[in-house]
Design an enzyme around this catalytic site. Structure first.
Site, PDB file in Angstrom:
ATOM      1  N   SER A 136       0.260   1.728  -1.534  1.00  0.00           N
ATOM      2  CA  SER A 136       0.583   2.913  -1.781  1.00  0.00           C
ATOM      3  C   SER A 136       1.012   2.391  -3.072  1.00  0.00           C
ATOM      4  O   SER A 136       1.009   2.174  -4.113  1.00  0.00           O
ATOM      5  CB  SER A 136       2.212   3.295  -0.725  1.00  0.00           C
ATOM      6  OG  SER A 136       2.772   4.480  -1.157  1.00  0.00           O
ATOM      7  N   HIS A 178      -1.573   8.119  -1.405  1.00  0.00           N
ATOM      8  CA  HIS A 178      -1.142   9.495  -0.819  1.00  0.00           C
ATOM      9  C   HIS A 178      -2.082  11.041  -1.216  1.00  0.00           C
ATOM     10  O   HIS A 178      -1.187  11.740  -1.324  1.00  0.00           O
ATOM     11  CB  HIS A 178      -0.219   9.270  -0.773  1.00  0.00           C
ATOM     12  CG  HIS A 178       0.746   8.218  -0.130  1.00  0.00           C
ATOM     13  ND1 HIS A 178       1.053   8.180   1.177  1.00  0.00           N
ATOM     14  CD2 HIS A 178       1.793   7.427  -0.319  1.00  0.00           C
ATOM     15  CE1 HIS A 178       1.312   7.210   1.603  1.00  0.00           C
ATOM     16  NE2 HIS A 178       2.528   6.997  -0.108  1.00  0.00           N
ATOM     17  N   GLU A 205      -4.554   8.141   1.514  1.00  0.00           N
ATOM     18  CA  GLU A 205      -4.150   7.189   2.757  1.00  0.00           C
ATOM     19  C   GLU A 205      -4.749   6.924   3.656  1.00  0.00           C
ATOM     20  O   GLU A 205      -6.943   7.329   3.735  1.00  0.00           O
ATOM     21  CB  GLU A 205      -2.964   7.761   3.570  1.00  0.00           C
ATOM     22  CG  GLU A 205      -2.012   8.710   2.992  1.00  0.00           C
ATOM     23  CD  GLU A 205      -0.545   9.157   4.034  1.00  0.00           C
ATOM     24  OE1 GLU A 205      -0.801   9.455   5.066  1.00  0.00           O
ATOM     25  OE2 GLU A 205       0.262   9.704   3.107  1.00  0.00           O
TER      26      GLU A 205
END
Lengths: 275, 275
Positions: A136, A178, A205
């Site tokens: 992330s 994401h 993800e």
């Protein structure tokens, strides 16, 4: 910032951006693969939890990596630029076979680590063969040009993305995380069209790009990596667009890649998983 | 069903799929352009409101077109297969210079019109030069292969789209509407990858593809048309994919087009608006 130079006889480590929400307990194939690269039971993993404001993030990853039977996993709670100069932290990094950067807010990473000794150390160690993974925000910080924010949606627009300088571990990609979960194609298209020199990677993800020292990226995980290759871009209206205008982009290449597929960042050739 | 044959000396009419929610009062550039094509003050517009279950849909479009100063605008309230055989409706169609198919549910269009005299008439009239526009469901019904439903999201998947036979006014495209607004890239990618013979068009709201008889598409409106051209597709995992698998698609071409840009359905060349 470009990747640190490689000394004679050395090989750069892997760069492993992860799209966030990687599986950590049941079938943690991404973290397992990272640990294998780093030496398995000889692996010495240093965790950088700076992106997160939760005190437990670093210790939690220590437990996750220990459960994967590494030799050692230690989190460095770097929460200020002073912390990023601490000699004991730099000494810990020197022993790492792998560095893992957690998720959180990528602007915490760039504002706290940027220009510090810890940032220099990560760059140097990667050029010497230490593998660096990040999830992330920890993935976002890796490239020369970091996507710091932008619009949600499928369409590019004139204000569709904001950049900040990243760690500079890799310069040939722009990447977003994401990706399908947060509907970010538009901001990746905006990013690649601002300056079509790099391949755009949209990482879902629980999916990672294992980028080898030779520039060959392999997809590992349950989701997709969307590759936008603007190398044949024939026309872009980005320079003339006003706020709210639809954007024209002609001649992009698009690949949807899944587990085991590869993409070479140098030749820009995508290949399916070998059967 | 393939487009009806063109008789000697005749030219097919335009096919004009609109992505839904076209502006109808303030600056209705799409409807205005359609009316111009159909003869302006000599235009005779026949409205097919079958997709909608609201009784006012047809009459509302009569008012909209009359406000654009056409000679005549009449809605045919075809709500059953019997209605679609009525001689008076067929006679009204014979006088049309343009046919407009409203939004609603495209499965109402296919189930009520499919195989009827009204469907045959629309196909024949288009092959004789009558222009056919449709918005939302009215756009969906136009191609040989109609997208009837599918998943939301940016990624293709094995069950990502359902098809039904469409009106067959055009056979070289697969098209989807409300494209960015409803996040439908994944189902368009699924659709083109099932059989990569056609270009995929993702049409945003208040945006239309004016497809000329020679196959040249021009974008008209405020949004984008996303073109996915699979003609160089090198690899697809669609045939082997199981439920939930990520899909590999290598070698797609992607163009983001906006007002005035063109795309030739025959040569698959996209071009920016002439300056």
């Amino acid at each position: 910032m470009c990747p640190a130079k490689i000394a004679d006889g050395q090989q750069r480590g892997f760069i492993i951006p992860i799209g966030g929400a990687e599986e950590r307990v049941d079938d943690p194939i991404i973290l397992q693969r990272f640990v294998e690269l780093c030496g398995d039971e000889n692996a010495n993993i240093v965790i950088i939890p700076t992106a997160s404001q939760l005190a437990e993030t670093g210790p939690n990853y220590e437990i996750i990596f220990r459960n994967l039977n590494v030799k050692n996993a230690i989190s460095l709670p770097i929460n200020s630029r002073e912390d990023a100069e601490r000699e004991d932290y730099l000494a810990a990094l020197e022993n790492a076979t792998g560095i893992f950067i957690t998720g959180g807010n990528q602007l915490r990473l760039s504002t706290i680590l940027g220009g510090t000794s810890v940032a220099q150390s990560i760059r140097k160690l990667n050029s010497e063969g230490v593998h660096v993974a990040g999830t992330s925000a920890g993935a976002a910080i890796m490239p020369e040009h970091m996507i710091a924010g932008g619009s949600t949606g499928a369409l590019p627009n004139e204000q569709g993305v904001t950049f900040a300088p990243g760690l500079g571990l890799i310069s040939k990609v722009l990447l977003d995380q994401h990706f399908s979960q947060r509907n970010r194609l538009g901001r990746l298209l905006s990013a690649v069209s601002y300056n079509p020199f790099a391949s755009g990677l949209g990482i879902c993800e629980n999916t990672a790009a294992f980028i080898a020292p030779d520039g060959l990226l392999e997809v590992v995980g349950h989701g997709s990596i969307t590759v936008v290759d603007p190398s044949d871009l024939q026309h872009s209206s980005m320079a003339e667009a006003r706020t709210g205008d639809s954007i024209t982009l002609i001649g992009l290449k698009l690949h949807m890649l899944s587990n085991g597929d590869t993409y070479c960042l140098n030749t820009r050739v995508a290949s399916p998983k070998a059967v």
